[in-house]
Design a protein around this motif. Structure first.
Motif, PDB file in Angstrom:
ATOM      1  N   PHE A  17      20.007 -45.523 -23.799  1.00  0.00           N
ATOM      2  CA  PHE A  17      19.996 -45.233 -22.369  1.00  0.00           C
ATOM      3  C   PHE A  17      18.975 -46.185 -21.753  1.00  0.00           C
ATOM      4  O   PHE A  17      17.780 -46.096 -22.040  1.00  0.00           O
ATOM      5  CB  PHE A  17      19.596 -43.774 -22.132  1.00  0.00           C
ATOM      6  CG  PHE A  17      19.564 -43.371 -20.683  1.00  0.00           C
ATOM      7  CD1 PHE A  17      20.663 -43.579 -19.861  1.00  0.00           C
ATOM      8  CD2 PHE A  17      18.437 -42.761 -20.140  1.00  0.00           C
ATOM      9  CE1 PHE A  17      20.642 -43.193 -18.522  1.00  0.00           C
ATOM     10  CE2 PHE A  17      18.403 -42.365 -18.810  1.00  0.00           C
ATOM     11  CZ  PHE A  17      19.508 -42.581 -18.000  1.00  0.00           C
ATOM     12  N   VAL A  18      19.428 -47.114 -20.956  1.00  0.00           N
ATOM     13  CA  VAL A  18      18.603 -48.213 -20.469  1.00  0.00           C
ATOM     14  C   VAL A  18      18.139 -47.937 -19.040  1.00  0.00           C
ATOM     15  O   VAL A  18      18.941 -47.562 -18.179  1.00  0.00           O
ATOM     16  CB  VAL A  18      19.373 -49.546 -20.540  1.00  0.00           C
ATOM     17  CG1 VAL A  18      18.543 -50.686 -19.954  1.00  0.00           C
ATOM     18  CG2 VAL A  18      19.763 -49.844 -21.985  1.00  0.00           C
ATOM     19  N   VAL A  71      18.963 -59.141 -27.901  1.00  0.00           N
ATOM     20  CA  VAL A  71      19.246 -57.710 -28.079  1.00  0.00           C
ATOM     21  C   VAL A  71      19.179 -57.333 -29.554  1.00  0.00           C
ATOM     22  O   VAL A  71      18.666 -56.258 -29.910  1.00  0.00           O
ATOM     23  CB  VAL A  71      20.611 -57.350 -27.455  1.00  0.00           C
ATOM     24  CG1 VAL A  71      21.005 -55.911 -27.801  1.00  0.00           C
ATOM     25  CG2 VAL A  71      20.559 -57.527 -25.940  1.00  0.00           C
ATOM     26  N   ASP A  72      19.654 -58.209 -30.433  1.00  0.00           N
ATOM     27  CA  ASP A  72      19.517 -57.935 -31.870  1.00  0.00           C
ATOM     28  C   ASP A  72      18.048 -57.744 -32.243  1.00  0.00           C
ATOM     29  O   ASP A  72      17.701 -56.861 -33.047  1.00  0.00           O
ATOM     30  CB  ASP A  72      20.102 -59.089 -32.689  1.00  0.00           C
ATOM     31  CG  ASP A  72      21.621 -59.060 -32.780  1.00  0.00           C
ATOM     32  OD1 ASP A  72      22.227 -58.029 -32.425  1.00  0.00           O
ATOM     33  OD2 ASP A  72      22.201 -60.084 -33.205  1.00  0.00           O
ATOM     34  N   ALA A  73      17.166 -58.573 -31.682  1.00  0.00           N
ATOM     35  CA  ALA A  73      15.735 -58.455 -31.986  1.00  0.00           C
ATOM     36  C   ALA A  73      15.190 -57.122 -31.482  1.00  0.00           C
ATOM     37  O   ALA A  73      14.413 -56.454 -32.184  1.00  0.00           O
ATOM     38  CB  ALA A  73      14.974 -59.615 -31.357  1.00  0.00           C
ATOM     39  N   ILE A  74      15.576 -56.735 -30.273  1.00  0.00           N
ATOM     40  CA  ILE A  74      15.156 -55.438 -29.726  1.00  0.00           C
ATOM     41  C   ILE A  74      15.610 -54.314 -30.651  1.00  0.00           C
ATOM     42  O   ILE A  74      14.838 -53.394 -30.975  1.00  0.00           O
ATOM     43  CB  ILE A  74      15.721 -55.245 -28.311  1.00  0.00           C
ATOM     44  CG1 ILE A  74      15.111 -56.257 -27.337  1.00  0.00           C
ATOM     45  CG2 ILE A  74      15.486 -53.813 -27.820  1.00  0.00           C
ATOM     46  CD1 ILE A  74      15.821 -56.326 -25.989  1.00  0.00           C
ATOM     47  N   VAL A  75      16.863 -54.381 -31.077  1.00  0.00           N
ATOM     48  CA  VAL A  75      17.422 -53.318 -31.924  1.00  0.00           C
ATOM     49  C   VAL A  75      16.697 -53.253 -33.268  1.00  0.00           C
ATOM     50  O   VAL A  75      16.481 -52.169 -33.820  1.00  0.00           O
ATOM     51  CB  VAL A  75      18.947 -53.515 -32.098  1.00  0.00           C
ATOM     52  CG1 VAL A  75      19.506 -52.563 -33.127  1.00  0.00           C
ATOM     53  CG2 VAL A  75      19.650 -53.314 -30.763  1.00  0.00           C
ATOM     54  N   GLY A 134      24.520 -57.450 -16.938  1.00  0.00           N
ATOM     55  CA  GLY A 134      25.189 -57.690 -18.211  1.00  0.00           C
ATOM     56  C   GLY A 134      24.260 -57.524 -19.399  1.00  0.00           C
ATOM     57  O   GLY A 134      24.672 -57.021 -20.457  1.00  0.00           O
ATOM     58  N   PHE A 135      23.009 -57.937 -19.232  1.00  0.00           N
ATOM     59  CA  PHE A 135      22.017 -57.752 -20.304  1.00  0.00           C
ATOM     60  C   PHE A 135      21.769 -56.256 -20.519  1.00  0.00           C
ATOM     61  O   PHE A 135      21.745 -55.780 -21.669  1.00  0.00           O
ATOM     62  CB  PHE A 135      20.719 -58.476 -19.942  1.00  0.00           C
ATOM     63  CG  PHE A 135      19.642 -58.355 -20.984  1.00  0.00           C
ATOM     64  CD1 PHE A 135      19.575 -59.262 -22.029  1.00  0.00           C
ATOM     65  CD2 PHE A 135      18.712 -57.341 -20.926  1.00  0.00           C
ATOM     66  CE1 PHE A 135      18.592 -59.154 -23.008  1.00  0.00           C
ATOM     67  CE2 PHE A 135      17.719 -57.224 -21.890  1.00  0.00           C
ATOM     68  CZ  PHE A 135      17.658 -58.131 -22.936  1.00  0.00           C
ATOM     69  N   LEU A 168      15.824 -65.668 -19.348  1.00  0.00           N
ATOM     70  CA  LEU A 168      16.635 -64.995 -20.355  1.00  0.00           C
ATOM     71  C   LEU A 168      18.060 -65.540 -20.275  1.00  0.00           C
ATOM     72  O   LEU A 168      18.949 -64.930 -19.675  1.00  0.00           O
ATOM     73  CB  LEU A 168      16.630 -63.473 -20.108  1.00  0.00           C
ATOM     74  CG  LEU A 168      15.267 -62.791 -20.205  1.00  0.00           C
ATOM     75  CD1 LEU A 168      15.335 -61.372 -19.654  1.00  0.00           C
ATOM     76  CD2 LEU A 168      14.786 -62.771 -21.650  1.00  0.00           C
ATOM     77  N   PRO A 169      18.310 -66.706 -20.864  1.00  0.00           N
ATOM     78  CA  PRO A 169      19.625 -67.327 -20.733  1.00  0.00           C
ATOM     79  C   PRO A 169      20.715 -66.493 -21.411  1.00  0.00           C
ATOM     80  O   PRO A 169      20.538 -65.993 -22.525  1.00  0.00           O
ATOM     81  CB  PRO A 169      19.454 -68.680 -21.423  1.00  0.00           C
ATOM     82  CG  PRO A 169      18.258 -68.536 -22.298  1.00  0.00           C
ATOM     83  CD  PRO A 169      17.373 -67.515 -21.657  1.00  0.00           C
ATOM     84  N   GLU A 170      21.821 -66.377 -20.727  1.00  0.00           N
ATOM     85  CA  GLU A 170      22.897 -65.497 -21.202  1.00  0.00           C
ATOM     86  C   GLU A 170      23.371 -65.823 -22.616  1.00  0.00           C
ATOM     87  O   GLU A 170      23.663 -64.892 -23.390  1.00  0.00           O
ATOM     88  CB  GLU A 170      24.066 -65.524 -20.222  1.00  0.00           C
ATOM     89  CG  GLU A 170      25.150 -64.529 -20.560  1.00  0.00           C
ATOM     90  CD  GLU A 170      26.205 -64.382 -19.477  1.00  0.00           C
ATOM     91  OE1 GLU A 170      27.204 -63.675 -19.712  1.00  0.00           O
ATOM     92  OE2 GLU A 170      26.039 -64.978 -18.393  1.00  0.00           O
ATOM     93  N   PRO A 171      23.476 -67.097 -23.025  1.00  0.00           N
ATOM     94  CA  PRO A 171      23.928 -67.354 -24.399  1.00  0.00           C
ATOM     95  C   PRO A 171      23.023 -66.732 -25.464  1.00  0.00           C
ATOM     96  O   PRO A 171      23.480 -66.509 -26.598  1.00  0.00           O
ATOM     97  CB  PRO A 171      23.920 -68.884 -24.481  1.00  0.00           C
ATOM     98  CG  PRO A 171      24.114 -69.344 -23.080  1.00  0.00           C
ATOM     99  CD  PRO A 171      23.362 -68.356 -22.250  1.00  0.00           C
TER     100      PRO A 171
END
Length: 289
Positions: A51-52, A278-282, A40-41, A269-272
């Motif tokens: 592309f992950v 992901v925002d930080a990665i982006v 899901g992550f 890496l807790p799902e909540p």
């Protein structure tokens, strides 16, 4: 799942998203398999236009096991009187070999725990191959920061269980020590995670060699000051495995790095928190040329 020939090894990997999009390569930590990056992550990252790729490091999961190198004498390696089987720079070279096998001239990289150390090493050794760096729950190698708690240390140094049932129970107990107190995982999730990991691959001596690589690779702080790749550093303020001071030191060492600290996050890496991570990665990818 496919395997890539990389740096003389076979690396097990899988992918998410459109191969025409910019690549994001996920690098996991000590003894951890690529499935620790939950599907899901990975799908959430891919949904943001990437592309992950996730993969098993050497000596973990279904990638090449280097058992011919034997069991490391970690105290001697720490003391500098013995050589490690390999170093973090070898993991970095493996990752670049994966880039080559998949046809990536450059990629964004995201590393968790030891994976964060590997992507830091990538930024030092192979800056021309990176688009951005995200270091999650990691540290610089400076022994004065990122310390481990006694309880978390016990999860690494205890004798490995000798049966499947005992190994699964041991993993669940360890997850409860190192996980996020602000986002406690359910018993069902932890049991599924432990069972899936055991049944896919279990290689305790490989984790010892990986730990030796970390111990032998030293302090990256000064070399990180020369990193010019856009970077974000993510950490939890309740991390018992690598204290948040390790993340703060990483962000202070890398020029213009963004630091994001999540209250209540431990060494997982807790799902909540996935959307915020992901925002930080982006944000790091958006700063790349």
């Amino acid at each position: 799942m496919p395997r890539a020939q990389a740096n003389g090894l076979e690396l097990e990997y899988d992918t998410f998203g459109d191969p025409a999009r910019p690549p994001v390569v996920l690098v996991m930590g000590l003894g951890a398999q690529m499935i620790t990056w939950e599907e899901g992550f990975c799908e959430l990252v891919a949904s943001r236009g990437f592309f992950v790729v996730r993969f098993d490091n050497r000596d973990a999961g279904l990638s090449t096991w280097l058992d011919e190198l034997g069991e490391p004498a970690i105290p001697d390696i720490v003391a500098g009187t013995a050589e490690p089987p390999y170093r973090l720079s070898d993991f970095a070279d493996d990752t670049v070999g994966l880039f080559d096998a998949l046809g990536f001239a450059k990629a964004h990289v995201v590393g968790a725990s030891m994976g964060g150390m590997i992507v830091q090493q990538l930024a030092i050794d192979h800056p021309g191959r990176l688009l951005s760096v995200t270091s999650i729950m990691s540290t610089t190698g400076d022994p004065s920061v990122g310390q481990i708690s006694p309880a978390a240390l016990a999860t690494l140094t205890g004798a490995p269980a000798t049966t499947r049932e005992a190994a699964i129970e041991q993993s669940i107990a360890n997850y409860r020590v190192t996980g996020s107190p602000g986002y406690p995982a359910t018993e069902e999730f932890l049991r599924h995670k432990a069972t899936r990991g055991y049944d896919r691959a279990r290689h305790p001596v490989g984790m010892q060699r990986q730990a030796a690589a970390v111990a032998a690779s030293g302090d990256r702080t000064e070399r990180l000051r020369a990193v010019a790749v856009p970077a974000v550093v993510v950490h939890g303020d309740a991390d018992p495995m690598i204290d948040v001071s390790g993340g703060k030191a990483t962000a202070a060492a890398i020029p213009d790095a963004e630091l994001v600290v999540f209250p209540g996050m431990g060494h997982d890496l807790p799902e909540p928190l996935w959307p915020d991570i992901v925002d930080a990665i982006v944000r790091a990818t958006a700063r790349s040329a």
